[in-house]
Design an enzyme around this catalytic site. Structure first.
Site, short mmCIF file in Angstrom:
data_model
loop_
_atom_site.label_atom_id
_atom_site.label_comp_id
_atom_site.label_asym_id
_atom_site.label_seq_id
_atom_site.Cartn_x
_atom_site.Cartn_y
_atom_site.Cartn_z
N ARG B 51 0.85 -1.32 0.01
CA ARG B 51 -0.05 0.02 0.02
C ARG B 51 0.95 1.39 -0.17
NH1 ARG B 51 -2.54 -3.05 2.48
NH2 ARG B 51 -1.00 -2.87 4.15
N THR B 52 1.82 1.50 0.96
CA THR B 52 2.55 2.63 1.15
C THR B 52 3.36 2.94 -0.09
OG1 THR B 52 2.78 2.09 3.44
CG2 THR B 52 4.00 3.80 2.80
N LYS B 80 25.45 -5.84 -1.32
CA LYS B 80 26.98 -5.78 -1.59
C LYS B 80 27.59 -5.29 -0.22
CE LYS B 80 26.43 -4.99 -6.26
NZ LYS B 80 26.64 -3.75 -7.48
N ARG B 101 11.47 3.65 3.06
CA ARG B 101 11.28 2.91 4.28
C ARG B 101 12.23 2.00 4.54
NH1 ARG B 101 5.84 -0.97 4.99
NH2 ARG B 101 5.04 1.17 5.53
N HIS B 129 5.59 6.46 11.20
CA HIS B 129 5.19 6.39 9.85
C HIS B 129 3.97 7.47 9.61
CE1 HIS B 129 3.52 4.76 6.30
NE2 HIS B 129 2.67 3.86 6.53
#
Lengths: 151, 302
Positions: B51-52, B80, B101, B129
């Site tokens: 969703r986000t 890496k 995120r 959030h």
């Protein structure tokens, strides 16, 4: 043997940090980075103390501290006393105070905090001076006295 | 708000929340506005999300912007061994804004200190959030016609749920009365209750969703996760107490709406979905307008 007492000689000019809890002496050395100093330093530890049972003491010739620097030791030696010495006389006595912000001294207690995964200098806001509760500037979680680890 | 990062809901003031909601309403009326005009936004998702991420990408596309980035750290040079510090220092040269995120808490605050473009937090571990909170505020204002003086029910995991903590902080600016409904083990932490007490705001605590629901303007449901319980038997005993079923909505206020940050598991029975008081799917649509507003304001385009 003439004298069975340990003599810690007086200093002419400099700073004496007294009333350090004995088990915090080396933390104080590390926080103040005294191992990098070139001048004369005398350490004493496990000396008898009425307050702490055993105390540590540090005498530094020709070294003077700014308040903001010396306050860094407040987390490990909250009752430490500073004596500023000039020409063998104590010219000033100072207590240490817990500062508003704590930089690069304490490890964040939250294992998922970015500061425990990458080379980020830790930073805390002191939200409770008496109980020593610190809020991490990054993860916003609380590290308290009980869980405090000095870096 | 121009050039300011959004990491925590308290980075913005009440006036700034209201400005975001005002601009979000403009985007709801007219969503496709070519304000970014080809400008590039870095969307860095170090852990997966549906969703986000899609909501941000939709918001950027509707603004005429272009998206670069990755949707999982497995497809970036993190595999890496590159540090976050290095990744951000590089990406900051490629875009005008970063949406990020990351599974580690505090990572987005750190990134915002390194980047020389504004950074939007799209979730840093269990910490913050803030765009979810702003879309919750928008949904509340839209369904209630106001933000002030509402009875807000927060239900489920109030101990670990980051969305309820941020929503509480934001709504504390609007004289809300809170009802905390949770199992004993997952009660609202004391620090938030003390914060409300300092502000003189009222709150009530209960372990059950019952008749008190009749006072609700908003019922905000959250997931009660099994892994949050120290005792699995306690979980089995309590899980059904926090499931909202359609018949329970009888007798609630006409203006009452049920919100949920989603994903839902079983805490809202599917029979509720067709009830006009269910608002959680429209809530996700609002997320696009609110994110458009945040991006436009942070880049000084509104």
């Amino acid at each position: 043997m003439k004298n069975n007492k340990l003599e810690v000689s007086a200093i002419k000019d400099g700073t004496v940090i007294d009333h350090i809890p004995a088990d915090s002496l080396f933390k104080v050395v590390s926080i103040l980075r005294l191992d990098h100093l070139q001048g004369m330093i005398t350490f004493g530890t496990n000396l008898p103390s009425k307050k702490h049972g055993k105390k540590g003491i540090i005498k530094l010739s020709d070294v003077y501290f700014q308040d903001k620097d010396i306050n860094r030791i407040s987390l490990v030696a909250p009752e430490a006393k500073l004596n500023v010495i000039r020409d063998y006389q104590v010219v000033e006595k100072k207590d240490v105070e817990v500062p508003d912000d704590i930089y690069s001294i304490v490890k964040c207690d939250n294992p998922s905090c970015i500061t425990n995964h990458e080379a980020v200098p830790t930073r805390f806001l002191v939200i409770n001076r008496k109980k020593l509760k610190l809020r991490c500037h990054y993860c916003e979680k609380i590290t308290d006295k009980e869980h405090m680890v000095i870096l | 708000m121009k050039n300011k990062s959004l990491v925590t809901i308290t980075d913005f003031s009440k006036e700034e929340y209201l400005r975001i909601l005002e601009v979000a309403a403009e985007f709801e009326a007219n969503s496709y506005q070519n304000l970014l005009n080809g400008q590039v936004v870095g969307v860095l998702f170090f852990e997966p999300s549906t969703r986000t991420r899609l909501s941000f990408e939709s918001a950027i596309n509707r603004l005429g912007g272009r998206v670069i980035g990755f949707t999982d750290s497995a497809t970036s040079s993190v595999t890496k061994g590159e540090t976050l510090n290095d990744t951000i220092r590089v990406v900051t040269n490629y875009c005008e804004l970063i949406v990020m995120r990351h599974p580690l808490e505090g990572s987005v605050r750190y990134a915002s200190e390194i980047a020389n473009v504004p950074v939007i937090n799209a979730g840093d571990g269990s910490n913050q959030h803030p765009t979810q909170t702003l879309l919750d505020l928008y949904s509340i204002q839209k369904t209630q016609g106001k933000l002030n003086d509402l009875n807000i029910f927060l239900v489920g995991d109030l101990k670990y749920g980051r969305t309820v903590h941020s929503l509480l902080m934001a709504l504390s600016e609007f004289n809300a009365t809170f009802y905390f409904i949770s199992p004993d083990e997952l009660r609202m932490p004391d620090e938030y209750k003390m914060y409300l007490e300092e502000l003189g705001l009222k709150y009530y605590e209960s372990t059950e969703l019952d008749d008190n629901m009749k006072n609700a303007d908003i019922i905000y449901m959250t997931r009660v996760q099994k892994e949050r319980f120290s005792d699995p038997i306690e979980y089995e005993r309590t899980k059904n107490a926090y499931v909202l079923k359609n018949h329970m909505l009888e007798g609630t206020r006409d203006n009452m709406r049920v919100l949920h940050p989603l994903p839902r598991v079983n805490e809202i029975h599917t029979s509720v979905d067709s009830n006009p008081k269910a608002y959680y799917f429209q809530q996700t649509e609002n997320g696009v307008y609110v994110r458009q507003a945040i991006i436009a304001l942070m880049l000084g385009l509104k």
